[in-house]
Design an enzyme around this catalytic site. Structure first.
Site, PDB file in Angstrom:
ATOM      1  N   GLU A  92       8.580  74.918 -61.885  1.00  0.00           N
ATOM      2  CA  GLU A  92       8.139  75.364 -60.558  1.00  0.00           C
ATOM      3  C   GLU A  92       9.242  75.017 -59.551  1.00  0.00           C
ATOM      4  O   GLU A  92       9.489  75.743 -58.592  1.00  0.00           O
ATOM      5  CB  GLU A  92       6.838  74.625 -60.196  1.00  0.00           C
ATOM      6  CG  GLU A  92       6.327  74.940 -58.808  1.00  0.00           C
ATOM      7  CD  GLU A  92       5.032  74.184 -58.496  1.00  0.00           C
ATOM      8  OE1 GLU A  92       4.182  74.035 -59.397  1.00  0.00           O
ATOM      9  OE2 GLU A  92       4.896  73.741 -57.341  1.00  0.00           O
TER      10      GLU A  92
ATOM     11  N   ARG B  67       2.328  80.296 -57.267  1.00  0.00           N
ATOM     12  CA  ARG B  67       3.556  79.657 -56.762  1.00  0.00           C
ATOM     13  C   ARG B  67       4.694  80.652 -56.545  1.00  0.00           C
ATOM     14  O   ARG B  67       5.866  80.325 -56.711  1.00  0.00           O
ATOM     15  CB  ARG B  67       4.025  78.529 -57.695  1.00  0.00           C
ATOM     16  CG  ARG B  67       3.026  77.416 -57.864  1.00  0.00           C
ATOM     17  CD  ARG B  67       2.782  76.625 -56.579  1.00  0.00           C
ATOM     18  NE  ARG B  67       1.680  75.705 -56.767  1.00  0.00           N
ATOM     19  CZ  ARG B  67       0.410  75.981 -56.413  1.00  0.00           C
ATOM     20  NH1 ARG B  67       0.096  77.105 -55.798  1.00  0.00           N
ATOM     21  NH2 ARG B  67      -0.539  75.112 -56.639  1.00  0.00           N
TER      22      ARG B  67
ATOM     23  N   CYS C 148       4.916  68.685 -58.706  1.00  0.00           N
ATOM     24  CA  CYS C 148       4.808  69.136 -60.100  1.00  0.00           C
ATOM     25  C   CYS C 148       6.099  69.844 -60.490  1.00  0.00           C
ATOM     26  O   CYS C 148       6.543  70.756 -59.786  1.00  0.00           O
ATOM     27  CB  CYS C 148       3.628  70.091 -60.261  1.00  0.00           C
ATOM     28  SG  CYS C 148       2.060  69.217 -60.214  1.00  0.00           S
TER      29      CYS C 148
END
Ligand SMILES: Cc1cc2nc3c(=O)[nH]c(=O)nc-3n(C[C@H](O)[C@H](O)[C@H](O)COP(=O)(O)OP(=O)(O)OC[C@H]3O[C@@H](n4cnc5c(N)ncnc54)[C@H](O)[C@@H]3O)c2cc1C
Length: 318
Positions: free
Chosen positions: A312, A184, A241
């Site tokens: 994230e 990510r 998420c």
């Protein structure tokens, strides 16, 4: 900045961008979380020249600036963003086929293009490799910067190069040797130096995809979308998420579930009952509610399992 300069900037932007500039624009309208206070200046450029103009203006007047795509991985605090938001998803869009090379077929997309439009284009043109991105909301630029991924693949597997604009408006083609992908995250190197977030923006990405029959790609796409719908809460605003999966431990969702936090609530924010790593907006959440809940999750997971969860989602504004 004096009131006089602020007025001058607003007049200049209005003259140049017309209805593609907004002042005190609520960011809740531009994030999938549906929260976020006002941005002082919110501008939607349509081409590289306009993007360059905005970067020059930001530098000239010492304005902070942030680039956004679909707003699907950001949480804007309740007092909003001081300075300028450069929003690419509405007007800086376009996809084209480049050519075939020994590695595969190349497709290029401008940063503001929605990822689902790329998936659809690839499907219609018999190009395989991008189905993992189906159902990931947001833009090409955001997906590249976040190394967005699912179903065992990510942007790192399909991007062969990007074009960036540096803070001093130089347009640079960056090849694979200068891109470092991790979970990510993407780090971009220019002149042997890793660029900070405010030192560049992504203009476009070059995808390398392989040939496949459209009906095979479509069948796989159907399965992927079905899986997403059955495992993720699509009925409530979120940013996907919230936490990265910790290395070498159970997934963030499993840890949150094991800690008994499914359904936990803070004001208008809640941990999804369907997927514990999704924080959802129950309709009236503030950014503060979401941040409070995320901090409670972090504290609990650290206390119960000794694991430090890292968001994230990118939190910005004041
Ligand atoms: C329901 C749901 C499901 C999701 N599922 C997934 C999933 O399966 N996998 C996954 O990886 N993510 C998932 N996400 C998160 C999100 O969709 C991805 O991270 C997506 O790639 C974000 O793209 P964006 O354009 O919305 O980026 P934004 O949220 O607009 O921005 C994200 C970051 O990228 C920066 N940025 C954006 N555009 C540029 C640019 N052109 N140049 C430089 N910086 C830029 C922003 O400043 C910010 O720091 C999901 C989100 C939702 C709401």
């Amino acid at each position: 900045m004096t009131a006089e300069i602020a007025t001058h900037i607003r007049q200049e932007l209005t003259r140049r961008f017309g209805d593609r500039v907004r002042f005190d624009e609520p960011m809740a309208a531009h994030t999938t979380f549906k929260v976020g206070g006002p941005a002082d200046l919110f501008v939607m450029p349509a081409n590289e020249e306009e993007i360059g103009y905005l970067l020059c203006m930001a530098r000239q007047w010492g304005l902070e600036h942030v680039v956004i795509g679909g707003g699907a991985n950001i949480l804007v605090r309740d007092r909003g963003i001081r300075g300028m938001v450069i929003a690419l998803a509405d007007h800086f869009t376009g996809i084209s086929m480049v050519d075939e090379d020994p590695g595969g077929i190349r497709m290029t997309a401008l940063a503001g293009t929605r990822l689902h439009a790329c998936c659809r284009y690839a499907m219609d043109h018999g190009l395989a490799g991008l189905n993992f991105a189906l159902g990931i909301p947001g833009s090409v630029g955001g997906a590249i910067l976040m190394n967005a991924g699912a179903s065992g693949s990510s942007m790192a597997n399909v991007i062969r190069g990007i074009r960036i604009m540096t803070a001093d408006t130089e347009v640079v083609a960056v090849g694979l040797n200068d891109l470092s992908w991790s979970y990510r995250e993407l780090s971009v190197c220019f002149l042997s130096k890793a660029l900070a977030m405010d030192e560049f923006l992504i203009l476009s990405g070059i995808f390398e995809l392989g040939p496949a029959k459209p009906e095979i790609i479509k069948a796989e796409a159907g399965e992927i979308m079905q899986y997403r719908r059955s495992t993720q809460p699509w009925d409530r605003p979120s940013a996907g998420c919230f936490f990265k999966n910790p290395l070498g431990a159970q997934s963030a969702g499993k840890l949150i579930e094991a800690a008994g936090l499914k359904g936990a609530v803070s004001g208008g924010a809640a941990v999804s009952e369907k997927h514990a790593n999704f924080i959802v907006n129950r309709g009236n959440a503030s950014a503060a509610d979401i941040i409070r809940l995320s901090e409670r999750i972090q504290e609990t997971i650290y206390h119960d399992f000794g694991v430090a969860l890292i968001p994230e989602v990118r939190i910005m504004g004041e």
